[in-house]
Motif scaffolding. Sequence first.
Motif, PDB file in Angstrom:
ATOM      1  N   GLY A   5      -4.998   8.320  -2.404  1.00 13.18           N
ATOM      2  CA  GLY A   5      -3.545   8.429  -2.337  1.00 13.18           C
ATOM      3  C   GLY A   5      -3.053   8.748  -0.939  1.00 13.18           C
ATOM      4  O   GLY A   5      -2.065   8.179  -0.470  1.00 13.18           O
ATOM      5  N   ALA A   6      -3.747   9.675  -0.269  1.00 16.41           N
ATOM      6  CA  ALA A   6      -3.357  10.024   1.103  1.00 16.41           C
ATOM      7  C   ALA A   6      -3.550   8.843   2.043  1.00 16.41           C
ATOM      8  O   ALA A   6      -2.733   8.603   2.944  1.00 16.41           O
ATOM      9  N   LEU A   7      -4.619   8.081   1.843  1.00 14.83           N
ATOM     10  CA  LEU A   7      -4.853   6.884   2.664  1.00 14.83           C
ATOM     11  C   LEU A   7      -3.809   5.817   2.381  1.00 14.83           C
ATOM     12  O   LEU A   7      -3.405   5.080   3.297  1.00 14.83           O
ATOM     13  N   ALA A   8      -3.375   5.719   1.121  1.00 11.01           N
ATOM     14  CA  ALA A   8      -2.355   4.728   0.790  1.00 11.01           C
ATOM     15  C   ALA A   8      -1.058   5.018   1.548  1.00 11.01           C
ATOM     16  O   ALA A   8      -0.433   4.100   2.096  1.00 11.01           O
ATOM     17  N   GLY A  40      -0.565   7.133   4.443  1.00  6.93           N
ATOM     18  CA  GLY A  40      -0.735   7.048   5.888  1.00  6.93           C
ATOM     19  C   GLY A  40      -1.240   5.690   6.338  1.00  6.93           C
ATOM     20  O   GLY A  40      -0.744   5.122   7.323  1.00  6.93           O
ATOM     21  N   GLY A  41      -2.224   5.142   5.600  1.00  2.00           N
ATOM     22  CA  GLY A  41      -2.767   3.852   5.972  1.00  2.00           C
ATOM     23  C   GLY A  41      -1.779   2.730   5.766  1.00  2.00           C
ATOM     24  O   GLY A  41      -1.740   1.772   6.550  1.00  2.00           O
ATOM     25  N   GLY A  42      -0.959   2.810   4.698  1.00  2.00           N
ATOM     26  CA  GLY A  42       0.041   1.775   4.466  1.00  2.00           C
ATOM     27  C   GLY A  42       1.058   1.697   5.591  1.00  2.00           C
ATOM     28  O   GLY A  42       1.387   0.605   6.074  1.00  2.00           O
ATOM     29  N   VAL A  43       1.554   2.852   6.032  1.00  2.00           N
ATOM     30  CA  VAL A  43       2.498   2.869   7.154  1.00  2.00           C
ATOM     31  C   VAL A  43       1.819   2.349   8.422  1.00  2.00           C
ATOM     32  O   VAL A  43       2.418   1.593   9.196  1.00  2.00           O
ATOM     33  N   ALA A  44       0.562   2.725   8.630  1.00  2.00           N
ATOM     34  CA  ALA A  44      -0.169   2.267   9.817  1.00  2.00           C
ATOM     35  C   ALA A  44      -0.352   0.752   9.809  1.00  2.00           C
ATOM     36  O   ALA A  44      -0.175   0.084  10.836  1.00  2.00           O
ATOM     37  N   ILE A  45      -0.711   0.188   8.650  1.00  2.00           N
ATOM     38  CA  ILE A  45      -0.878  -1.269   8.557  1.00  2.00           C
ATOM     39  C   ILE A  45       0.451  -1.975   8.825  1.00  2.00           C
ATOM     40  O   ILE A  45       0.518  -2.981   9.548  1.00  2.00           O
ATOM     41  N   PHE A  46       1.525  -1.446   8.262  1.00  2.00           N
ATOM     42  CA  PHE A  46       2.860  -2.014   8.467  1.00  2.00           C
ATOM     43  C   PHE A  46       3.232  -2.008   9.954  1.00  2.00           C
ATOM     44  O   PHE A  46       3.695  -3.022  10.495  1.00  2.00           O
ATOM     45  N   VAL A  63       0.835  -1.201   0.000  1.00  2.00           N
ATOM     46  CA  VAL A  63       0.000   0.000   0.000  1.00  2.00           C
ATOM     47  C   VAL A  63       0.874   1.256   0.000  1.00  2.00           C
ATOM     48  O   VAL A  63       0.578   2.234  -0.702  1.00  2.00           O
ATOM     49  N   VAL A  64       1.953   1.244   0.778  1.00  5.86           N
ATOM     50  CA  VAL A  64       2.870   2.388   0.778  1.00  5.86           C
ATOM     51  C   VAL A  64       3.474   2.582  -0.608  1.00  5.86           C
ATOM     52  O   VAL A  64       3.617   3.719  -1.078  1.00  5.86           O
ATOM     53  N   ALA A  65       3.830   1.492  -1.287  1.00  6.64           N
ATOM     54  CA  ALA A  65       4.399   1.602  -2.638  1.00  6.64           C
ATOM     55  C   ALA A  65       3.430   2.310  -3.576  1.00  6.64           C
ATOM     56  O   ALA A  65       3.839   3.138  -4.403  1.00  6.64           O
ATOM     57  N   VAL A  66       2.141   2.001  -3.433  1.00 11.04           N
ATOM     58  CA  VAL A  66       1.132   2.684  -4.252  1.00 11.04           C
ATOM     59  C   VAL A  66       1.096   4.169  -3.913  1.00 11.04           C
ATOM     60  O   VAL A  66       1.051   5.027  -4.810  1.00 11.04           O
TER      61      VAL A  66
END
Length: 375
Positions: free
Chosen positions: A304-307, A309-315, A284-287
């Motif tokens: 894009g903003a969710l990708a 912030g949300g990608g880092v949060a999921i990680f 998700v962060v890569a996206v």
Amino acid sequence: MSRVSAETQPQEETEYRVSTLELFFDLVFVFTITQLTRKLADDTSPLGFGQVVIMLFVILWMYFGYVWLTNAVPPNTALRRVLLMAGMGGFLVIALAIPNAFEAAGPAFGIGYLIVNLVHSGLFISAGGPGSAAAMARLAPFNLGSAGLVMIGGFLPSTWRAVAWTAAVVLMIVSPYVNRRHGEFQIRSAHFVERHGLVVIVALGESIIAIGIGAAGLPLNLQLVVAALLGLALVYQMWWCYFGRDQDVRAEHSLLNMTRSERARAALSAFGWAHAPILLGIVVVAVGVKKTIGHATEHLYLSGALALGGGVAIFLAGQVYFRLRLRIGTVKWRVIGTVAALATVPIGLWLAIAQVTALVLVVGALLAVEEKERA
């Protein structure tokens, strides 16, 4: 030593390094990550995200299955290498099908997945040794049942395909708890930890590639250089979260100090359930990075903003569970970092490069605080 005392003592297993054939096998996994990233970048809607999550979990279940396989069955004979290459071919078909898996390529995805399962179960049962082979023989019907759902779903309309593949995921999740003999699997700690660490490196590499793809065709000006370097800094910090302070070494020691059954259960939870969000977060962060590079001084859409912030949060959420399960470090600051990463989403709606900067500061701050606490 009695059977009871043997089962309550940590088990020393013959260790070996990850082979070059296993690394070659992982090249196909690089392609699956690339394809999943491409799929999500093309469709960041909730439906697109849900489809990527389903496919990622289905793929990871069997990819991790092959990690367990080569952990118990080293690919050191011609027959084993040929069968491993057959499994690799199945994964390649799956990867090729990913962009249109919920459309015309559904049958190819399902057939490739069945091939991967058949090779995995057959090789594990035939060469896994008394304990691991017996445990796999009990687990194989569940794996083949989920593979059957994936294959049948590939021939169904898209809505029913999603239902069938979701049912397959549910079966995968419950199977270790219905079949409680997974504690009989032999886990070689050093090899197991090293292999999972390598796959995280592979996934992080996709984020680096995303920077290059996002920059393709753009003039190399100061804006692009700064955006690319910030993206690189964020990926580096994710690497540090996983490998910094010898976290992988501590994970190996944690497994070594467990009994055989405890080790197998920890391997399932810490390297299975925890690594699923870790790898999903990286995708998700890569996206998010890909969408940011070319629009650094513009605002991002919510997706894009969710990708980012949300990608880092999921990680980070995956990291929290990983650490808790193996008892290898504090998690307080990573929980705070998870919340803070999500809080950067409104910043991205205002200015893309500002959100990347905020995420670099958030993750950098949590790493600095953890470093200070350990000093």
